[in-house]
Design an enzyme around this catalytic site. Structure first.
Site, PDB file in Angstrom:
ATOM      1  N   LYS A 110      25.096  19.494  49.866  1.00  0.00           N
ATOM      2  CA  LYS A 110      26.061  20.899  49.981  1.00  0.00           C
ATOM      3  C   LYS A 110      27.052  20.316  50.975  1.00  0.00           C
ATOM      4  CE  LYS A 110      26.917  24.437  47.749  1.00  0.00           C
ATOM      5  NZ  LYS A 110      26.313  24.895  46.195  1.00  0.00           N
TER       6      LYS A 110
ATOM      7  N   ASP B 291      32.128  25.034  44.207  1.00  0.00           N
ATOM      8  CA  ASP B 291      31.184  26.098  44.473  1.00  0.00           C
ATOM      9  C   ASP B 291      32.144  27.165  44.602  1.00  0.00           C
ATOM     10  OD1 ASP B 291      28.170  26.906  45.207  1.00  0.00           O
ATOM     11  OD2 ASP B 291      29.299  27.493  46.557  1.00  0.00           O
TER      12      ASP B 291
HETATM   13  P1  NDP Z   1      33.760  31.712  42.606  1.00  0.00           P
HETATM   14  O1  NDP Z   1      34.638  31.228  43.808  1.00  0.00           O
HETATM   15  O2  NDP Z   1      34.366  31.280  41.394  1.00  0.00           O
HETATM   16  O3  NDP Z   1      33.478  33.257  42.773  1.00  0.00           O
HETATM   17  C1  NDP Z   1      32.764  33.867  43.572  1.00  0.00           C
HETATM   18  C2  NDP Z   1      32.763  35.164  43.387  1.00  0.00           C
HETATM   19  O4  NDP Z   1      31.828  35.966  44.319  1.00  0.00           O
HETATM   20  C3  NDP Z   1      34.021  36.055  43.613  1.00  0.00           C
HETATM   21  O5  NDP Z   1      34.269  36.955  42.784  1.00  0.00           O
HETATM   22  C4  NDP Z   1      34.064  36.329  44.976  1.00  0.00           C
HETATM   23  O6  NDP Z   1      34.793  37.367  45.481  1.00  0.00           O
HETATM   24  C5  NDP Z   1      32.546  36.756  45.187  1.00  0.00           C
HETATM   25  N1  NDP Z   1      32.195  36.708  46.622  1.00  0.00           N
HETATM   26  C6  NDP Z   1      32.221  35.464  47.187  1.00  0.00           C
HETATM   27  N2  NDP Z   1      31.644  35.825  48.311  1.00  0.00           N
HETATM   28  C7  NDP Z   1      31.424  37.116  48.596  1.00  0.00           C
HETATM   29  C8  NDP Z   1      30.940  37.938  49.554  1.00  0.00           C
HETATM   30  N3  NDP Z   1      30.712  37.463  50.769  1.00  0.00           N
HETATM   31  N4  NDP Z   1      30.780  39.289  49.294  1.00  0.00           N
HETATM   32  C9  NDP Z   1      31.175  39.594  48.021  1.00  0.00           C
HETATM   33  N5  NDP Z   1      31.695  38.740  46.971  1.00  0.00           N
HETATM   34  C10 NDP Z   1      31.674  37.811  47.481  1.00  0.00           C
HETATM   35  O7  NDP Z   1      32.301  31.064  42.851  1.00  0.00           O
HETATM   36  P2  NDP Z   1      31.499  30.517  41.682  1.00  0.00           P
HETATM   37  O8  NDP Z   1      31.294  31.601  40.799  1.00  0.00           O
HETATM   38  O9  NDP Z   1      31.235  29.202  41.563  1.00  0.00           O
HETATM   39  O10 NDP Z   1      29.827  30.809  42.807  1.00  0.00           O
HETATM   40  C11 NDP Z   1      29.102  31.992  42.821  1.00  0.00           C
HETATM   41  C12 NDP Z   1      27.697  31.914  43.202  1.00  0.00           C
HETATM   42  O11 NDP Z   1      27.118  30.923  42.335  1.00  0.00           O
HETATM   43  C13 NDP Z   1      27.440  31.184  44.670  1.00  0.00           C
HETATM   44  O12 NDP Z   1      26.465  31.717  44.993  1.00  0.00           O
HETATM   45  C14 NDP Z   1      27.398  29.851  44.239  1.00  0.00           C
HETATM   46  O13 NDP Z   1      26.791  29.089  45.246  1.00  0.00           O
HETATM   47  C15 NDP Z   1      26.720  30.012  42.947  1.00  0.00           C
HETATM   48  N6  NDP Z   1      26.550  28.685  42.002  1.00  0.00           N
HETATM   49  C16 NDP Z   1      27.706  28.252  41.499  1.00  0.00           C
HETATM   50  C17 NDP Z   1      27.690  27.168  40.667  1.00  0.00           C
HETATM   51  C18 NDP Z   1      28.899  26.572  40.016  1.00  0.00           C
HETATM   52  O14 NDP Z   1      28.646  25.881  39.052  1.00  0.00           O
HETATM   53  N7  NDP Z   1      29.862  27.059  40.253  1.00  0.00           N
HETATM   54  C19 NDP Z   1      26.541  26.407  40.473  1.00  0.00           C
HETATM   55  C20 NDP Z   1      25.153  27.273  40.917  1.00  0.00           C
HETATM   56  C21 NDP Z   1      25.285  28.391  41.599  1.00  0.00           C
HETATM   57  P3  NDP Z   1      36.389  37.099  46.324  1.00  0.00           P
HETATM   58  O15 NDP Z   1      37.066  36.471  45.326  1.00  0.00           O
HETATM   59  O16 NDP Z   1      36.488  38.436  46.832  1.00  0.00           O
HETATM   60  O17 NDP Z   1      35.943  36.151  47.640  1.00  0.00           O
END
Ligand code: NDP
Length: 449
Positions: A122, A162
């Protein structure tokens, strides 16, 4: 067992997310260690919790005002026991060594579950893409890659996206890698379709998570049809989780970002989801704007003083946390149970605290840990690597079909491992045990390296 936890707490004080992730795995694999004394003799826990390599570097860049900014870059190469390092890059102000070590550690087991040959890693930066211009993001990505390129490669380490790293960032990172190395290889996944990306990769984590949930519900002779679902986040994983839930006949009533959440009792239908995709992916705006467009919905601002998140306090059948780590605490889990939830399937990594998991399991809620339920993203990244090596592009149906088969296989593997080690139906124990055994056996085969 306690010794290894004490050891890492002493060696790495303050890395609370990393300690949390290790503790969970160590507790799950105790029966495996008891049955296989050679694992203890060969110090597998001490070895698997120590990253093979940690790279920490300076990322200087110039903003649109001409001012010099400096961020910190990281890559944690945790384990290459079963394949080249693989895992995403996160750009978010909260990024630190503890969070990336926990994510890299989780990734080792997740990748092992996919049935593909991928080690775990990561990386990322405390850079915040929010509010930055495209040019600023490009300059940052180029500076980040100006160091990272020395440590990665199609057969060495293949990063992906991510939080905060989507198609735009992967494009800038890839462009710089290509320039520095003078080679066009599959060194990153999540690329755009026209230049080596795979169909279904953007959808894979969300779709895979819902396929996993459908498998779980099937064990109780039910399905997503007609079920009301709570989804958090509004990024990549959340969007495609909603899309697949809708395709399978479910109804989604919530979405969120770090500023707050929306509740739409009428349900977020296909048109509303398309609006959210435009809002988040093109305009990069806040979820609160949803209620300007759909006035029947209600927006609630995030309030960290509450001690719980009201998003998880609505009547529903299923919950899909798809935002970030530790977003469901004990109180949230109690609220979910009180509101009639029967399934929690993690799209995000480690979104439930250990206390929340205990509440869910005590109340017989079907609970899927992220390392199993969200493995579809990295699985299709593995398929993207395979297509890149062959210089081929598989059609959408083929990738989706392989994704379904992989998620079904992960589901079965978790159940089998849990049953074999005396915790039938416990997906958390099953995922940890199955991933651990695969990686540890490979480590033992390869000697002390
Ligand atoms: P994105 O950046 O596309 O979206 C993240 C979302 O989560 C946004 O809506 C963001 O809001 C919100 N968010 C992030 N940090 C916080 C926080 N501290 N408190 C509240 N909301 C928060 O990321 P992904 O959708 O790719 O990832 C989401 C999760 O899925 C993560 O845990 C990631 O590790 C996991 N994941 C992702 C994969 C992928 O293929 N993308 C694969 C496997 C797991 P804001 O815009 O306000 O920051």
């Amino acid at each position: 067992m306690t010794d290894i936890l004490k050891l890492i707490e002493t060696k790495d004080p303050g890395e609370k997310e990393f300690h949390q992730a290790v503790k969970e795995v160590v507790e799950s694999v105790k029966p495996v260690l008891d049955r296989n004394p050679e694992y203890r003799k060969m110090a597998v826990l001490e070895r698997i919790t120590e990253p093979e390599r940690v790279i920490l570097f300076r990322v200087p860049w110039v903003d649109d005002q001409g001012d010099v900014r400096v961020n910190r870059g990281f890559r944690i190469q945790m384990s290459s026991a079963i394949g080249p390092y693989k895992g995403g890059l996160r750009f978010h102000p909260s990024v630190n060594l503890s969070i990336l070590k926990f994510l890299a550690f989780e990734q080792v087991f997740k990748n092992a579950l996919t049935t593909l040959s991928m080690g775990g890693a990561k990386g990322g930066s405390d850079f915040d893409p929010k509010g930055k211009s495209d040019n600023e993001v490009m300059r940052f990505c180029q500076s980040f890659m100006a160091e990272l390129f020395r440590h990665i490669g199609a057969d060495t380490d293949v990063p992906a996206g991510d939080i905060g790293v989507g198609a735009r960032e992967i494009g800038y990172l890839f462009g710089m890698y290509k320039k520095l190395r003078n080679e066009f290889t599959g060194v990153l996944t999540g690329k755009s379709l026209g230049w080596g990306g795979s169909l279904i990769r953007p959808e894979a984590t969300g779709y895979g998570c819902v396929y996993f949930a459908a498998e779980m519900l099937n064990t109780r002779n039910t399905s997503l049809e007609g079920k009301t679902c709570l989804v958090s986040g509004s990024g990549n994983v959340a969007q495609y989780t909603v899309e697949k839930i809708l395709q399978l006949g479910g109804k989604v009533v919530t979405l969120s970002d770090s500023s707050g959440y929306i509740y739409d009792a009428a349900g977020i239908d296909r048109d509303k989801l398309d609006y959210v995709k435009r809002l988040k992916n093109i305009r990069r705006a806040r979820i609160m704007e949803y209620v300007d467009k759909y006035s029947e919905a209600v927006y609630t601002e995030a309030d960290s003083t509450l001690g719980c998140n009201p998003l998880w306090d609505h009547r529903a059948d299923c919950a899909f946390p798809c935002a970030t780590q530790n977003e469901i605490n004990r109180k949230d889990a109690e609220n979910l149970v009180r509101q009639g939830i029967s399934l929690v399937c993690e799209g995000a990594n480690m979104p439930c605290t250990p206390e929340a998991v205990d509440v869910l399991l005590d109340n017989k809620v079907l609970y899927a840990p992220g390392k199993a339920a969200n493995a579809g993203g990295v699985a299709v990244s593995g398929l993207e690597m395979a297509q890149n090596s062959m210089r081929l592009n598989w059609p959408r149906e083929e990738v989706d079909n392989r994704l379904k088969i992989i998620m079904r296989s992960i589901h079965r593997t978790c159940l089998d491992a849990a049953a074999e080690f005396g915790t039938p139906g416990n997906y958390l124990a099953g995922a940890n045990i199955a991933g651990f055994v695969k990686v540890v056996n490979a480590m033992l085969d390869q000697g002390l390296v």
